[in-house]
Design a protein around this motif. Structure first.
Motif, PDB file in Angstrom:
ATOM      1  N   ILE A  44       0.903  -1.164  -0.328  1.00 21.80           N
ATOM      2  CA  ILE A  44      -0.111  -0.242   0.273  1.00 21.80           C
ATOM      3  C   ILE A  44       0.866   0.919  -0.097  1.00 21.80           C
ATOM      4  O   ILE A  44       0.867   1.967  -0.849  1.00 21.80           O
ATOM      5  CB  ILE A  44      -0.759   0.225   0.888  1.00 21.80           C
ATOM      6  N   ILE A  45       2.052   1.203   0.849  1.00 21.42           N
ATOM      7  CA  ILE A  45       3.025   2.279   0.918  1.00 21.42           C
ATOM      8  C   ILE A  45       3.631   2.476  -0.396  1.00 21.42           C
ATOM      9  O   ILE A  45       3.507   3.908  -1.026  1.00 21.42           O
ATOM     10  CB  ILE A  45       4.083   1.769   2.334  1.00 21.42           C
ATOM     11  N   ALA A  46       3.835   1.384  -1.288  1.00 25.78           N
ATOM     12  CA  ALA A  46       4.546   1.801  -2.358  1.00 25.78           C
ATOM     13  C   ALA A  46       3.285   2.330  -3.508  1.00 25.78           C
ATOM     14  O   ALA A  46       3.864   2.323  -4.084  1.00 25.78           O
ATOM     15  CB  ALA A  46       5.247   0.094  -2.848  1.00 25.78           C
ATOM     16  N   PHE A  51       1.268   5.391  -7.706  1.00 27.71           N
ATOM     17  CA  PHE A  51       0.629   6.579  -8.212  1.00 27.71           C
ATOM     18  C   PHE A  51       0.426   8.030  -6.983  1.00 27.71           C
ATOM     19  O   PHE A  51      -1.593   8.331  -7.668  1.00 27.71           O
ATOM     20  CB  PHE A  51      -0.654   5.610  -7.942  1.00 27.71           C
ATOM     21  N   GLY A  52       0.453   8.184  -6.157  1.00 28.93           N
ATOM     22  CA  GLY A  52       0.247   9.621  -5.795  1.00 28.93           C
ATOM     23  C   GLY A  52      -1.280   9.778  -5.694  1.00 28.93           C
ATOM     24  O   GLY A  52      -2.217  10.481  -5.612  1.00 28.93           O
ATOM     25  N   VAL A  53      -1.519   8.392  -4.380  1.00 27.67           N
ATOM     26  CA  VAL A  53      -3.116   8.712  -4.211  1.00 27.67           C
ATOM     27  C   VAL A  53      -3.093   8.198  -2.244  1.00 27.67           C
ATOM     28  O   VAL A  53      -2.023   7.504  -2.167  1.00 27.67           O
ATOM     29  CB  VAL A  53      -3.587   7.418  -4.889  1.00 27.67           C
ATOM     30  N   LYS A  54      -4.070   8.449  -1.682  1.00 32.29           N
ATOM     31  CA  LYS A  54      -3.983   7.598  -0.893  1.00 32.29           C
ATOM     32  C   LYS A  54      -5.198   7.340  -0.104  1.00 32.29           C
ATOM     33  O   LYS A  54      -6.392   7.209  -0.590  1.00 32.29           O
ATOM     34  CB  LYS A  54      -3.973   9.094   0.649  1.00 32.29           C
ATOM     35  N   GLU A  59     -10.251   1.196   3.034  1.00 33.50           N
ATOM     36  CA  GLU A  59      -9.515   0.570   2.690  1.00 33.50           C
ATOM     37  C   GLU A  59      -8.534  -0.241   2.265  1.00 33.50           C
ATOM     38  O   GLU A  59      -8.569  -1.430   1.809  1.00 33.50           O
ATOM     39  CB  GLU A  59      -9.585   1.849   1.115  1.00 33.50           C
ATOM     40  N   ILE A  60      -7.616  -0.378   3.009  1.00 34.95           N
ATOM     41  CA  ILE A  60      -7.042  -0.947   3.063  1.00 34.95           C
ATOM     42  C   ILE A  60      -7.358  -2.628   3.264  1.00 34.95           C
ATOM     43  O   ILE A  60      -6.376  -3.594   3.368  1.00 34.95           O
ATOM     44  CB  ILE A  60      -5.791  -0.478   3.925  1.00 34.95           C
TER      45      ILE A  60
ATOM     46  N   LEU B 129     -13.827  10.148   9.263  1.00 38.79           N
ATOM     47  CA  LEU B 129     -13.267  10.772   9.120  1.00 38.79           C
ATOM     48  C   LEU B 129     -12.317  10.450   7.576  1.00 38.79           C
ATOM     49  O   LEU B 129     -12.184  11.217   6.397  1.00 38.79           O
ATOM     50  CB  LEU B 129     -11.908  11.185  10.039  1.00 38.79           C
ATOM     51  N   GLN B 130     -12.379   9.465   7.581  1.00 39.24           N
ATOM     52  CA  GLN B 130     -11.576   9.190   6.109  1.00 39.24           C
ATOM     53  C   GLN B 130     -12.304   8.963   4.793  1.00 39.24           C
ATOM     54  O   GLN B 130     -12.300   8.176   3.564  1.00 39.24           O
ATOM     55  CB  GLN B 130     -10.923   7.818   6.203  1.00 39.24           C
TER      56      GLN B 130
END
Lengths: 85, 413
Positions: A44-46, A51-54, A59-60, B129-130
Motif C-alpha cells: 500500500i505504501i509503495a 500512483f500519488g493516491v491515499k 480500504e486497506i 473522517l476518511q
C-alpha cells in the motif's frame, strides 16, 4: 484498466522482490507468495507513492479481505486517480 | 444480564419467533431498538452510569456529525484523547490511580460493554473522517453501538455491515436447514458456557484454592500437590476462556442469524495456532482485525513512510506496541500489563524468527520448513504453552499469581 494493472504488477514485483510475478485481474493475495498483513501495508505504501493516491484504513483492510482480487484493487485505484483529476 | 442465561434465551426466542412476522423494516427496527433498551435497562446499574453511557455514546455521534460536515484530524485526535482519558477514569486503570485525585476515582460508574463501545467508536470516527461512512442516522448509530447482541463482549462488528442490515432487516436463514443450524449454534454455545466452561472454572478454582490454602499454612505444599494443582490451573484456564468466550460468540452469532443480522466470527481453533501471530488471527479475530486496521497499520505505515530505511526494525516495535495495548485493554488491573507484555513479546519474537528463517532459507525454503510435520507439531505445542503461560496473568490479583508461582516453584524444585 490494463495500464493500471501493468503498473500495479511492476510495484508488486518491486515490493516482493520477485521479477517473475505475473498478475491478472483475478489474482488474489493468497496466490502471491509472502503477501501477509505486513507485506500488504508495504505494498500500500509503495502504491500510494507510485500512483500519488491515499488509501483509508477501511480500504486497506478491504483490499486484503476474502473475495478481493487485483481487479477490485485496480478499480479502486482508477476511481482515486479519476477523483484526483 | 448474561446472554447465556435462561431468561435471555427465552426472551430472545420470543423476539425471534415474531420478528419476521412484523410488517416492514420500520417495525423490525423498532422491535430491535426496544430490545436494546430493555437489555440496557436490565444491565445499567445506576443513574450515573446511564448518564456516563449517554455522554460517551452521544458525544461520539455529535463528533461524527461534525467530521462528516468538515473532516478535521485535529478534532478527531482531540476527541480521541478525551475519550481514552474518560475510558481510563471510568475503568479506574491501576496505572493511573496513583496520579489521579481521589475525587475523580471515587465513583460508582459501571458502563456495560464500555471497552467494546470504545473500539466501535474509534472505528466509526476514523471511517467517517476518511470518508468511508458517507452518511448515518442517530437511530442506526445508537443501535449499532448498543446492539444487545454485541454490547457486552463483541464480536466487534463494523458500522458499514450493521448499517446495511439496519436499513432493511431481512431473513438470513433461507431454509429450514439454515434455521436449524442457527438454533444448533445457540445450543452449542449454551453447552460450551454452561457445561464445559463451568466444569473448567470449577476445577481451576479448586486447584487455585488448594495452593492458596497451603500458602496460608493450613497444610504443607508437597511437590506432588503443587505440581498437580499447577497443571490444572495452567491447562484449565485457557480451556475455560475458550469455552466461555467462544460459547458466548456462538450464542450471539446464532441469535443474530435468527433476526437476520450477520455477526462476524471470532474464533478459528486458536489452540492449533503455529505461532503467536497465527494465534491472533484465530483468537478473538474481530479484536485482532481491529488492532491490525486501526493500530498496527497506521502506526507502521506512518513510521515506514517517515523512515523507510528503518521500516524493518519498526515492524517489531509496532507488533509489540499493538499487542501490548491489546493486552492492557483487556482490564484495568496490573496483571493485564504483564499479559500484554507477554503477548507483545510473543508476536514480535515470532516476526523476528520468521524474518531470520526467510533470510536464511528464502521464501520457498521457509514454506518448506513450515510444512514439515515435526515442525508443525512442535510449533503448535510451543504456542499453546506460551498462550497458557500468558493466561496465568489474566486473573486480576497479580501479587497473588506471582506468590502462587513462587510457592509452586519452591515445592517442585
Amino acid at each position: 484498466m490494463d495500464e493500471i494493472l501493468e503498473r500495479l504488477q511492476a510495484v508488486l514485483r518491486e515490493v516482493f522482490g520477485d521479477d517473475e510475478i505475473v498478475v491478472t485481474e483475478a489474482t488474489t493475495a493468497d496466490q502471491i507468495d509472502g503477501w501477509d498483513s505486513l507485506m500488504h501495508v508495504n505494498l500500500i505504501i509503495a502504491v500510494e507513492k507510485r500512483f500519488g493516491v491515499k488509501f483509508a484504513a477501511a480500504e486497506i483492510a478491504a483490499l486484503k479481505s476474502e473475495g478481493e482480487n487485483l481487479g477490485n484493487f485496480c478499480q479502486l485505484l482508477s476511481r482515486k486517480l479519476a477523483a484526483k483529476r | 444480564m448474561s446472554v447465556c442465561s435462561a431468561e435471555f434465551i427465552v426472551a430472545f426466542l420470543v423476539l425471534a419467533a415474531g420478528f419476521f412476522r412484523l410488517p416492514g423494516a420500520g417495525s423490525r427496527r423498532a422491535a430491535l431498538a426496544l430490545a436494546n433498551v430493555v437489555f440496557l435497562y436490565l444491565s445499567v446499574p445506576n443513574r450515573g452510569s446511564w448518564i456516563a453511557l449517554g455522554i460517551f455514546v452521544l458525544s461520539g455521534y455529535g463528533v461524527g456529525r461534525l467530521l462528516l460536515r468538515r473532516p478535521s484530524s485535529a478534532l478527531f485526535f482531540g476527541y480521541l484523547a478525551a475519550m481514552i482519558a474518560t475510558f481510563i477514569v471510568i475503568k479506574k486503570y491501576d496505572v493511573v490511580t496513583p496520579i489521579l485525585p481521589v475525587a475523580v476515582l471515587h465513583h460508582s460508574l459501571v458502563v456495560v460493554g464500555l471497552s467494546y463501545i470504545l473500539f466501535r467508536q474509534i472505528h466509526f470516527l476514523v471511517d467517517v473522517l476518511q470518508a468511508q461512512i458517507p452518511d448515518f442516522t442517530l437511530g442506526s448509530y445508537l443501535n449499532y453501538q448498543l446492539n444487545f447482541l454485541t454490547l457486552l463482549s463483541g464480536p466487534i462488528q463494523r458500522y458499514q455491515e450493521f448499517h446495511t442490515y439496519w436499513l432493511d432487516p431481512r431473513p438470513l436463514a433461507t431454509d429450514r436447514h439454515d434455521l436449524l443450524l442457527a438454533f444448533q449454534r445457540i445450543m452449542v454455545g449454551t453447552l460450551k458456557v454452561s457445561v464445559f466452561a463451568a466444569i473448567c472454572i470449577y476445577y481451576w478454582e479448586g486447584a487455585k484454592n488448594g495452593i492458596n490454602h497451603a500458602m496460608s499454612g493450613e497444610f504443607a505444599l508437597t511437590r506432588r500437590f503443587a505440581l498437580r494443582n499447577f497443571v490444572t490451573i495452567f491447562y484449565l484456564y485457557p480451556a475455560y476462556v475458550y469455552f466461555n468466550f467462544s460459547g458466548y460468540c456462538d450464542i450471539v452469532i446464532g441469535a443474530g442469524r435468527l433476526v437476520g443480522l450477520k455477526i462476524p466470527e471470532n474464533f478459528d481453533r486458536p489452540y492449533l495456532s503455529r505461532n503467536m501471530i497465527d494465534f491472533w488471527t484465530r483468537q478473538h479475530m474481530t479484536l485482532s482485525l481491529w488492532i491490525r486496521d486501526y493500530l498496527f497499520t497506521p502506526m507502521y505505515k506512518s513510521l515506514a513512510e517517515r523512515w523507510p530505511r528503518k521500516a524493518s526494525a519498526a515492524v517489531f516495535l509496532c507488533y509489540f506496541v499493538a499487542l501490548f495495548l491489546a493486552g492492557v485493554w483487556h482490564g484495568a488491573t496490573m496483571n493485564f500489563v504483564v499479559f500484554g507484555l507477554l503477548h507483545g513479546l510473543g508476536v514480535s519474537a515470532t516476526k523476528i524468527w520468521e524474518t531470520y528463517l526467510i533470510r536464511r532459507r528464502g521464501r520457498a525454503g521457509y514454506r518448506k520448513y513450515l510444512q514439515g510435520p515435526r515442525t508443525r507439531v512442535v510449533a503448535i505445542v510451543a504456542t499453546m504453552h506460551f498462550v497458557a503461560l500468558a493466561f496465568l496473568f489474566f486473573t486480576p490479583d497479580l501479587n497473588n499469581t506471582i506468590d502462587e508461582i513462587r510457592a509452586v516453584m519452591r515445592a517442585v524444585f
